[in-house]
Design an enzyme around this catalytic site. Structure first.
Site, PDB file in Angstrom:
ATOM      1  N   TYR A   1      -2.365  -0.543  10.322  1.00  0.00           N
ATOM      2  CA  TYR A   1      -2.349  -0.944   8.905  1.00  0.00           C
ATOM      3  C   TYR A   1      -1.090  -0.398   8.225  1.00  0.00           C
ATOM      4  CZ  TYR A   1      -3.933  -1.152   3.989  1.00  0.00           C
ATOM      5  OH  TYR A   1      -4.044  -1.385   2.626  1.00  0.00           O
TER       6      TYR A   1
ATOM      7  N   SER B   1       0.859  -1.193   0.000  1.00  0.00           N
ATOM      8  CA  SER B   1       0.000   0.000   0.000  1.00  0.00           C
ATOM      9  C   SER B   1       0.889   1.236   0.000  1.00  0.00           C
ATOM     10  CB  SER B   1      -0.886   0.014   1.252  1.00  0.00           C
ATOM     11  OG  SER B   1      -1.479   1.290   1.409  1.00  0.00           O
TER      12      SER B   1
ATOM     13  N   LYS C   1       1.954  -2.687   6.516  1.00  0.00           N
ATOM     14  CA  LYS C   1       2.330  -2.636   5.098  1.00  0.00           C
ATOM     15  C   LYS C   1       3.802  -2.244   4.934  1.00  0.00           C
ATOM     16  CE  LYS C   1      -1.534  -3.831   3.031  1.00  0.00           C
ATOM     17  NZ  LYS C   1      -1.635  -5.058   2.210  1.00  0.00           N
TER      18      LYS C   1
HETATM   19  N1  LIG Z   1      -8.653  -1.161  -1.953  1.00  0.00           N
HETATM   20  C1  LIG Z   1      -7.644  -0.326  -1.746  1.00  0.00           C
HETATM   21  O1  LIG Z   1      -7.818   0.904  -1.815  1.00  0.00           O
HETATM   22  C2  LIG Z   1      -6.267  -0.836  -1.430  1.00  0.00           C
HETATM   23  C3  LIG Z   1      -5.199   0.071  -1.505  1.00  0.00           C
HETATM   24  C4  LIG Z   1      -3.918  -0.365  -1.211  1.00  0.00           C
HETATM   25  C5  LIG Z   1      -3.721  -1.687  -0.859  1.00  0.00           C
HETATM   26  N2  LIG Z   1      -4.767  -2.545  -0.788  1.00  0.00           N
HETATM   27  C6  LIG Z   1      -4.496  -3.925  -0.381  1.00  0.00           C
HETATM   28  O2  LIG Z   1      -4.949  -4.821  -1.365  1.00  0.00           O
HETATM   29  C7  LIG Z   1      -5.307  -6.052  -0.765  1.00  0.00           C
HETATM   30  C8  LIG Z   1      -6.706  -6.448  -1.217  1.00  0.00           C
HETATM   31  O3  LIG Z   1      -7.598  -5.410  -0.849  1.00  0.00           O
HETATM   32  P1  LIG Z   1      -9.043  -5.255  -1.503  1.00  0.00           P
HETATM   33  O4  LIG Z   1      -9.296  -3.820  -1.626  1.00  0.00           O
HETATM   34  O5  LIG Z   1      -9.182  -6.138  -2.681  1.00  0.00           O
HETATM   35  O6  LIG Z   1      -9.940  -5.803  -0.278  1.00  0.00           O
HETATM   36  P2  LIG Z   1     -11.337  -6.582  -0.276  1.00  0.00           P
HETATM   37  O7  LIG Z   1     -12.149  -6.221  -1.448  1.00  0.00           O
HETATM   38  O8  LIG Z   1     -11.868  -6.358   1.092  1.00  0.00           O
HETATM   39  O9  LIG Z   1     -10.903  -8.116  -0.425  1.00  0.00           O
HETATM   40  C9  LIG Z   1     -10.110  -8.719   0.561  1.00  0.00           C
HETATM   41  C10 LIG Z   1      -9.849 -10.171   0.203  1.00  0.00           C
HETATM   42  O10 LIG Z   1      -9.055 -10.748   1.247  1.00  0.00           O
HETATM   43  C11 LIG Z   1      -9.756 -11.888   1.779  1.00  0.00           C
HETATM   44  N3  LIG Z   1      -9.485 -12.019   3.197  1.00  0.00           N
HETATM   45  C12 LIG Z   1      -9.682 -11.097   4.172  1.00  0.00           C
HETATM   46  N4  LIG Z   1      -9.365 -11.623   5.357  1.00  0.00           N
HETATM   47  C13 LIG Z   1      -8.955 -12.903   5.128  1.00  0.00           C
HETATM   48  C14 LIG Z   1      -8.525 -13.963   5.957  1.00  0.00           C
HETATM   49  N5  LIG Z   1      -8.440 -13.838   7.291  1.00  0.00           N
HETATM   50  N6  LIG Z   1      -8.181 -15.130   5.391  1.00  0.00           N
HETATM   51  C15 LIG Z   1      -8.293 -15.286   4.044  1.00  0.00           C
HETATM   52  N7  LIG Z   1      -8.673 -14.333   3.207  1.00  0.00           N
HETATM   53  C16 LIG Z   1      -9.021 -13.145   3.757  1.00  0.00           C
HETATM   54  C17 LIG Z   1     -11.217 -11.633   1.470  1.00  0.00           C
HETATM   55  O11 LIG Z   1     -11.954 -12.835   1.365  1.00  0.00           O
HETATM   56  P3  LIG Z   1     -12.830 -13.461   2.566  1.00  0.00           P
HETATM   57  O12 LIG Z   1     -13.514 -12.316   3.263  1.00  0.00           O
HETATM   58  O13 LIG Z   1     -13.746 -14.403   1.857  1.00  0.00           O
HETATM   59  O14 LIG Z   1     -11.860 -14.178   3.441  1.00  0.00           O
HETATM   60  C18 LIG Z   1     -11.121 -10.986   0.099  1.00  0.00           C
HETATM   61  O15 LIG Z   1     -10.972 -11.972  -0.899  1.00  0.00           O
HETATM   62  C19 LIG Z   1      -5.182  -5.841   0.753  1.00  0.00           C
HETATM   63  O16 LIG Z   1      -3.950  -6.345   1.194  1.00  0.00           O
HETATM   64  C20 LIG Z   1      -5.215  -4.334   0.887  1.00  0.00           C
HETATM   65  O17 LIG Z   1      -4.530  -3.878   2.032  1.00  0.00           O
HETATM   66  C21 LIG Z   1      -6.042  -2.159  -1.079  1.00  0.00           C
END
Ligand SMILES: NC(=O)c1ccc[n+]([C@@H]2O[C@H](COP(=O)([O-])OP(=O)(O)OC[C@H]3O[C@@H](n4cnc5c(N)ncnc54)[C@H](OP(=O)(O)O)[C@@H]3O)[C@@H](O)[C@H]2O)c1
Length: 261
Positions: free
Chosen positions: A153, A140, A157
């Site tokens: 968080y 991130s 990261k």
């Molecule tokens: N969206 C943003 O703005 C953003 C920006 C920078 C970085 N990121 C990073 O990108 C990554 C994905 O984010 P996203 O935005 O795609 O989030 P999201 O839409 O909330 O999806 C999160 C994914 O992680 C899984 N997950 C969460 N907790 C888990 C656990 N304990 N065990 C197994 N799987 C788990 C969820 O599936 P289940 O709930 O089914 O387990 C889901 O598939 C994260 O690391 C986040 O920090 C996101």
């Protein structure tokens, strides 16, 4: 890049929705078989399974057993060539540091950082047997742009990016490349769901969720969120042969959200 990953086995954590789902779809489109870990399956992942492009593994990746089960499923497919450590979550801490308990810290560090360490530790021996591989961490911008109201968080990261650099040094000469992608705001449930960050900041500030989103991207150069597919395209590039001499890099995809070099 169509089919440039044919015959490859890719492990993706947090693959059921958002960025992880887009990465799974893009890796599958490039020919890889995706071993996809999350706690819950999704219709989109089930469609990949039905097409023979993915194997879903139901696992809580914040446990010690979850990472083992995920990589064991990949071993049954023949091994691991690509690993994408993507699972993660963020909980805003509007009350500041003094409200963040040990349990809160452990929860953030365990899912956002330690799960990646554990999955990597399971996967690397399989990559070594195959003569190399590619690991991509989904970090991130908050690793280097920490915010007080997501203090745990941000730190988790930063640890992830630091870990990736160490790994790249240890395993580069054995054919394993390790890179980090650092996205700014991405249009997924994490930000935009009914209980997402925009809604939580809305409840805390009195602005509407749309106003929160607008204010977040207002200062960026492109004026919009990144799409999950854009993060996925970069991941497929880093996983493939075109990136054969890229390792230890941390690549930002944020539409110019970070104002400095
Ligand atoms: N969206 C943003 O703005 C953003 C920006 C920078 C970085 N990121 C990073 O990108 C990554 C994905 O984010 P996203 O935005 O795609 O989030 P999201 O839409 O909330 O999806 C999160 C994914 O992680 C899984 N997950 C969460 N907790 C888990 C656990 N304990 N065990 C197994 N799987 C788990 C969820 O599936 P289940 O709930 O089914 O387990 C889901 O598939 C994260 O690391 C986040 O920090 C996101």
């Amino acid at each position: 890049m169509e089919n440039n990953l044919a015959t490859k086995v890719a492990v993706v954590s947090g693959a059921s929705k958002g960025i992880g789902l887009a990465i799974s779809q893009a890796l599958a489109a490039a020919g890889a078989h995706v071993v996809a870990g999350a706690r819950h399956n999704s219709p989109e992942l089930q469609a990949l399974e039905a097409a023979g492009s993915a194997t879903f593994v139901a696992a809580d990746l914040s446990t010690t057993e979850g990472p083992r089960a995920l990589v064991a499923a990949a071993a049954q497919r023949g091994g691991v060539d690509i690993l994408v450590n993507n699972a993660g979550a963020v909980t805003p801490r509007f009350e500041g540091l003094l409200s963040v308990s040990d349990e809160d810290w452990m929860e953030a560090l365990t899912l956002n950082f330690l799960s990646a360490v554990r999955i990597t530790r399971e996967a690397v021996p399989h990559m070594l047997v195959r003569g190399g591989g590619a690991i991509v961490m989904i970090g991130s911008v908050n690793a280097t742009l920490p915010e007080w109201n997501i203090v745990d968080y941000s730190a988790s990261k930063a640890a992830l990016a630091n870990f990736a650099k160490s790994l790249s040094k240890e395993f580069g000469h054995k054919g394993i490349r390790v890179n980090t992608i650092s996205p700014g705001p991405v249009a997924t449930d994490l930000w935009l769901a009914e209980d997402g960050i925009a809604a939580q900041f809305s409840a805390a500030s009195g602005a509407t969720p749309d106003q929160v989103v607008d204010s977040v991207v207002a200062g960026s150069a492109t004026g919009r969120f990144t799409t999950p597919a854009e993060v996925a395209d970069l991941t497929v590039f880093l996983a493939g042969e075109q990136a054969a001499n890229i390792t230890g890099a941390d690549i930002r995809i944020d539409g110019g959200y970070v104002p400095t070099l």
